[in-house]
Design a protein around this motif. Structure first.
Motif, mmCIF file in Angstrom:
data_model
loop_
_atom_site.group_PDB
_atom_site.id
_atom_site.type_symbol
_atom_site.label_atom_id
_atom_site.label_comp_id
_atom_site.label_asym_id
_atom_site.label_seq_id
_atom_site.Cartn_x
_atom_site.Cartn_y
_atom_site.Cartn_z
ATOM 1 N N GLY A 106 0.731 -1.105 -0.236
ATOM 2 C CA GLY A 106 0.076 0.109 0.145
ATOM 3 C C GLY A 106 0.856 1.291 0.040
ATOM 4 O O GLY A 106 0.277 2.477 0.170
ATOM 5 N N TYR A 107 2.233 1.228 -0.149
ATOM 6 C CA TYR A 107 3.104 2.439 -0.254
ATOM 7 C C TYR A 107 2.710 3.248 -1.606
ATOM 8 O O TYR A 107 2.418 2.681 -2.529
ATOM 9 N N TYR A 108 2.620 4.564 -1.252
ATOM 10 C CA TYR A 108 2.342 5.289 -2.310
ATOM 11 C C TYR A 108 3.331 5.387 -3.504
ATOM 12 O O TYR A 108 4.477 5.757 -3.427
ATOM 13 N N GLN A 109 2.987 5.020 -4.639
ATOM 14 C CA GLN A 109 3.863 4.583 -5.781
ATOM 15 C C GLN A 109 4.751 5.896 -6.218
ATOM 16 O O GLN A 109 6.085 5.674 -6.307
ATOM 17 N N PRO A 110 4.247 7.065 -6.244
ATOM 18 C CA PRO A 110 4.998 8.121 -6.668
ATOM 19 C C PRO A 110 6.215 8.465 -5.597
ATOM 20 O O PRO A 110 7.379 8.947 -5.921
ATOM 21 N N ARG A 111 5.763 8.354 -4.368
ATOM 22 C CA ARG A 111 6.866 8.440 -3.184
ATOM 23 C C ARG A 111 8.228 7.429 -3.308
ATOM 24 O O ARG A 111 9.082 7.878 -3.237
#
Length: 176
Positions: A106-111
């Motif tokens: 679930g980590y934010y891909q752009p980050r």
């Protein structure tokens, strides 16, 4: 005034011919361009491009650009089922993986993409747990959607590429 215009025109003509001219004065140096190849990033190509643009909007001494045909890239980006990680060979050179494990968690891909580019740009992991710190990586909550480097991170990259300080080869993982 005329002499200044003629000098500027001469510098422009020499630059088109592939020559660099050192000039005195307040004019900023052209940023160093690093070329990246995202052709092996599979379903993450768009987010890799987004990560590059995030850095391009925050720093002035370096630019990340897709590799033009026939040129060797400074950076290669891959996708796999592991955790995101970066392998640097020197400042601005290396390769990184957009690991599906963090994406699936679930980590934010752009980050993730901006964080891994940050390693290529010379930044280490900082396990602060703060969402405001891009290089805090997975120590920040999964809910963190901030993909932007903070002012200190951007300044560090600008300073590194102003002087092109040598940075030793390292291996970084998003998990730390």
């Amino acid at each position: 005034m005329l002499l200044r215009r003629l000098s500027a025109a001469l510098v422009a003509v020499l630059a088109m011919a592939g020559l660099q001219v050192a000039t005195a004065g307040p004019a900023a140096a052209a940023p160093r361009v690093l070329y990246y190849d995202a052709s092996q990033a599979q379903e993450f190509v768009a987010v890799v491009n987004q990560g590059a643009q995030i850095w391009n909007s925050r720093v002035t001494n370096v630019r990340l650009e897709p590799v033009p045909s026939g040129r060797t890239p400074n950076i290669r980006v891959y996708a796999d089922n592991g955790w995101p990680r970066t392998y640097t060979s020197s400042l601005g050179n290396g390769y990184w993986y957009m690991g599906r494990e963090a994406v699936n968690d679930g980590y934010y891909q752009p980050r993730i993409a901006a964080h891994e580019f940050g390693h290529i740009l010379g930044l280490p992991d900082r396990r602060t747990g703060l969402c405001a710190d891009l290089m805090s990586g997975s120590s920040a909550p999964v809910s963190c959607t901030n993909p932007n480097p903070n002012a200190t991170e951007a300044a560090t990259v600008n300073n590194s590429f102003r002087s092109s300080v040598a940075v030793p080869a390292r291996v970084y993982t998003f998990a730390g």
